[in-house]
Design a protein around this motif. Sequence first.
Motif, PDB file in Angstrom:
ATOM      1  N   CYS A 114       0.821  -1.218   0.000  1.00 16.27           N
ATOM      2  CA  CYS A 114       0.000   0.000   0.000  1.00 16.27           C
ATOM      3  C   CYS A 114       0.857   1.271   0.000  1.00 16.27           C
ATOM      4  O   CYS A 114       0.351   2.365  -0.228  1.00 16.27           O
ATOM      5  CB  CYS A 114      -0.911   0.016   1.222  1.00 16.27           C
ATOM      6  SG  CYS A 114       0.019  -0.003   2.764  1.00 16.27           S
ATOM      7  N   ASP A 132       2.373   2.517   2.673  1.00 11.07           N
ATOM      8  CA  ASP A 132       2.394   3.188   3.980  1.00 11.07           C
ATOM      9  C   ASP A 132       3.743   3.020   4.653  1.00 11.07           C
ATOM     10  O   ASP A 132       4.368   1.961   4.570  1.00 11.07           O
ATOM     11  CB  ASP A 132       1.283   2.631   4.884  1.00 11.07           C
ATOM     12  CG  ASP A 132      -0.098   3.040   4.411  1.00 11.07           C
ATOM     13  OD1 ASP A 132      -0.185   3.786   3.418  1.00 11.07           O
ATOM     14  OD2 ASP A 132      -1.073   2.609   5.029  1.00 11.07           O
ATOM     15  N   CYS A 170      -2.657   4.600   6.632  1.00 11.10           N
ATOM     16  CA  CYS A 170      -4.092   4.522   6.860  1.00 11.10           C
ATOM     17  C   CYS A 170      -4.390   4.812   8.334  1.00 11.10           C
ATOM     18  O   CYS A 170      -3.487   4.828   9.178  1.00 11.10           O
ATOM     19  CB  CYS A 170      -4.605   3.139   6.473  1.00 11.10           C
ATOM     20  SG  CYS A 170      -3.934   1.813   7.497  1.00 11.10           S
ATOM     21  N   SER A 214      -3.053   2.109  10.761  1.00  8.15           N
ATOM     22  CA  SER A 214      -1.599   2.061  10.958  1.00  8.15           C
ATOM     23  C   SER A 214      -1.123   3.262  11.782  1.00  8.15           C
ATOM     24  O   SER A 214      -0.242   3.114  12.626  1.00  8.15           O
ATOM     25  CB  SER A 214      -0.850   1.958   9.623  1.00  8.15           C
ATOM     26  OG  SER A 214      -0.891   3.165   8.914  1.00  8.15           O
ATOM     27  N   CYS A 219      -2.185  -3.790   8.701  1.00 10.99           N
ATOM     28  CA  CYS A 219      -2.153  -2.350   8.993  1.00 10.99           C
ATOM     29  C   CYS A 219      -1.839  -2.134  10.468  1.00 10.99           C
ATOM     30  O   CYS A 219      -1.017  -1.280  10.820  1.00 10.99           O
ATOM     31  CB  CYS A 219      -3.506  -1.709   8.690  1.00 10.99           C
ATOM     32  SG  CYS A 219      -4.074  -1.879   7.001  1.00 10.99           S
ATOM     33  N   LEU A 232       1.913  -2.851  11.399  1.00 10.39           N
ATOM     34  CA  LEU A 232       3.015  -2.126  10.752  1.00 10.39           C
ATOM     35  C   LEU A 232       3.939  -1.460  11.779  1.00 10.39           C
ATOM     36  O   LEU A 232       5.141  -1.747  11.837  1.00 10.39           O
ATOM     37  CB  LEU A 232       2.459  -1.087   9.766  1.00 10.39           C
ATOM     38  CG  LEU A 232       3.487  -0.165   9.122  1.00 10.39           C
ATOM     39  CD1 LEU A 232       4.477  -0.944   8.267  1.00 10.39           C
ATOM     40  CD2 LEU A 232       2.807   0.910   8.266  1.00 10.39           C
TER      41      LEU A 232
HETATM   42 FE1  FES Z   1      -1.356   0.392   4.305  1.00  7.17          FE
HETATM   43 FE2  FES Z   1      -3.075   0.127   6.194  1.00  7.17          FE
HETATM   44  S1  FES Z   1      -3.525   0.406   4.091  1.00  7.17           S
HETATM   45  S2  FES Z   1      -0.940  -0.108   6.332  1.00  7.17           S
END
Ligand code: FES
Length: 126
Positions: A27, A29, A52, A55, A96, A99
Amino acid sequence: LDLYKNPVNKGNITKPEIDVSGGNPSCGDQVEFTMRIKDDVIEDVKFTGSGCAISVASSSIITEMVKGRNVQQAKKISREDFFDELGNIIQTRIKCALLGFMVLKQGIEAYEKNESKPTIIKGIVI
Ligand code: FES
């Protein structure tokens, strides 16, 4: 959502003993933690990153869980301890939620292996 909008411990520590960052490539992140450690105690910890809501909020929560603990205690925080603190997370968002937890824990483990010398790790992939 409150912690996403107003996360605690957001920011950077200058000259930290631990500087660790990583992300979720699926994603994009990212999260980075900086920690001040004195006499084996995590005196302060801050994080930055983009991600997000889950996270960001869960990264904020893990900073609160490790602050004030010694390195060994912080290292022993398990996923179960972490999820107890988080409450219910839907199954599809587990990655998420993990992370920040996984990035921060890897930083602490590397610091310990590095015999408590200042430790910088970039680019952990979760
Ligand atoms: Fe990337 Fe949640 S969508 S860590």
